[in-house]
Design a protein around this motif. Structure first.
Motif, PDB file in Angstrom:
ATOM      1  N   SER A  72       0.859  -1.181   0.000  1.00 31.54           N
ATOM      2  CA  SER A  72       0.000   0.000   0.000  1.00 31.54           C
ATOM      3  C   SER A  72       0.892   1.226   0.000  1.00 31.54           C
ATOM      4  O   SER A  72       2.084   1.149   0.357  1.00 31.54           O
ATOM      5  N   GLU A  73       0.333   2.366  -0.389  1.00 33.23           N
ATOM      6  CA  GLU A  73       1.143   3.574  -0.507  1.00 33.23           C
ATOM      7  C   GLU A  73       1.671   4.063   0.837  1.00 33.23           C
ATOM      8  O   GLU A  73       2.692   4.741   0.895  1.00 33.23           O
ATOM      9  N   ASP A  74       0.989   3.719   1.915  1.00 34.06           N
ATOM     10  CA  ASP A  74       1.396   4.239   3.223  1.00 34.06           C
ATOM     11  C   ASP A  74       2.191   3.244   4.051  1.00 34.06           C
ATOM     12  O   ASP A  74       2.397   3.447   5.243  1.00 34.06           O
ATOM     13  N   SER A  75       2.630   2.129   3.443  1.00 31.89           N
ATOM     14  CA  SER A  75       3.454   1.178   4.191  1.00 31.89           C
ATOM     15  C   SER A  75       4.335   0.402   3.231  1.00 31.89           C
ATOM     16  O   SER A  75       4.055   0.308   2.033  1.00 31.89           O
ATOM     17  N   ALA A  76       5.398  -0.166   3.756  1.00 33.53           N
ATOM     18  CA  ALA A  76       6.310  -0.942   2.925  1.00 33.53           C
ATOM     19  C   ALA A  76       5.660  -2.254   2.494  1.00 33.53           C
ATOM     20  O   ALA A  76       4.798  -2.800   3.182  1.00 33.53           O
ATOM     21  N   ALA A  77       6.075  -2.759   1.352  1.00 37.17           N
ATOM     22  CA  ALA A  77       5.550  -4.028   0.863  1.00 37.17           C
ATOM     23  C   ALA A  77       5.989  -5.177   1.762  1.00 37.17           C
ATOM     24  O   ALA A  77       7.124  -5.209   2.243  1.00 37.17           O
TER      25      ALA A  77
END
Length: 380
Positions: A72-77
């Motif tokens: 997600s854009e707000d967390s690391a993969a």
């Protein structure tokens, strides 16, 4: 085809970068097709496919060597555990990923990959599993529900793209594995579009269901290498496929129809030998749109978001050798070439985000590329 020459992407060496790309080569074209900016969000290793999970801002992203990532854009993969062993090499490895239409209730996801067979053969498969997130994301109960049959030698033209129809049926693209004749052979499911239930069973109303065995799976035939499949809001099914030397196609897929490969193609063999064009054999279903020289289409959506209202109902597709994002103008059963935006990079995948933005996966070759890009309207 109108070819729109666009500003070159100037991306920073690290972090997120924004670059406005103006569509159109005239004032009127720019008014009809507003510009967009490209944001570089993340880097992946040979990314192949991407799908947002319904009701979330999270997406699953596949890497060809076998990793599945929750992003997600707000967390690391985060890597998803429980993925299958893949036969990695050439065009093969981990492929498509698609959530079940009722994912919010059943947590099912469908993925494709290439598995090895005997005597140096291999083929694509489709499996399904439940995505669990407690204690870290993982796939539970992964089971194969479909296989290419037969497995053959070589490492190309698996296709193995997946889409769900509005009525819940599962559609799979199956490439002809660079073997030509299987595309017309009803005893092989290579070079076909496949229709199954969400459990992998054969629907009784398939066009060749009474023939039993492999033929019963087939929805359409005469295909080469289909790397894009998507349903329009009106229920029509669209695919694109790579032609041989030229002749890349966008097709409206119709029940039981034969699209002619390798008997006809608007391209030629790589050794220069001619293949009769579609108009020489009217019994075969001709493409709605085709390209020569080739663009090498990959990834595909029918856009339905509100962020780019001028694109609603149109096909957005990537181009590998063409290094472009391409819009095909769709009006019911008709299609025509629209915009072609030069991206200066091989575009492997196109996906629509929950807010109507458009995401692209850049193909990676020899350690170069592999970025996740997001398109947003200029000034939006």
């Amino acid at each position: 085809m109108r070819l729109h020459i666009l500003a070159a992407l100037i991306l920073a060496g690290c972090g997120v970068s924004n670059d406005p790309i103006l569509g159109g080569n005239s004032a009127s074209a720019q008014a009809d097709r507003p510009g967009f900016e490209v944001q570089e969000l993340a880097q992946f290793k040979e990314p192949w496919a991407m799908a947002f999970l319904p009701g979330t801002n999270q997406a699953l992203i596949t890497e060809k060597a076998g990793r599945l990532l929750l992003w997600s854009e707000d967390s690391a993969a985060v890597e998803v555990a429980g993925t299958p062993k893949v036969d990695y090499g050439g065009q093969g490895g981990l492929g498509d990923i698609v959530p079940h239409p009722d994912f919010a209730r059943n947590r099912l996801v469908y993925l494709s990959w290439v598995e090895a067979g005997e005597n140096d053969t291999r083929g694509a498969v489709v499996g399904r599993a439940r995505l669990a997130t407690d204690g870290g994301p993982r796939l539970d109960g992964l089971a194969v529900i479909w296989r290419q049959d037969p497995k053959v030698t070589g490492r190309g033209h698996y296709s193995h793209r997946i889409a769900f129809a509005p009525d819940g049926h599962l559609f799979i693209t199956s490439g002809e594995r660079q073997k030509f004749t299987p595309a017309q052979d009803m005893n092989q499911n290579l070079g076909k579009v496949i229709r199954l239930t969400d459990t992998g069973d054969v629907p009784k109303d398939n066009p060749f269901a009474t023939q039993g065995a492999i033929a019963s799976q087939i929805w359409s035939l005469g295909h080469r290498n289909l790397l894009g499949i998507a349903f329009a809001p009106d229920g029509r099914l669209w695919t694109h496929e790579m032609g041989p030397k030229g002749g890349d196609e966008v097709n409206l897929i119709e029940r039981g129809s034969n699209y002619g490969y390798p008997i006809v193609s608007n391209g030629s063999h790589y050794d220069g030998k001619d293949i009769p064009d579609h108009d020489s054999r009217p019994e075969f279903n001709a493409p709605e749109v085709w390209w020569n020289p080739a663009i090498s289409p990959a990834g595909m959506i029918v856009y339905s978001g509100g962020m780019f209202p001028a694109w609603q109902g149109d096909i957005l597709m990537g181009a590998l050798s063409g290094q472009a994002l391409i819009r095909v103008d769709v009006d019911g059963a008709r299609a025509a070439k629209g915009d072609q935006w030069d991206m200066d990079r091989r575009i492997r995948e196109v996906e629509q985000g929950p807010d109507g933005s458009v995401y692209l996966l850049e193909d990676e070759r020899n350690g170069v590329g592999g970025k996740l890009l997001k398109l947003a309207p200029v000034g939006g």
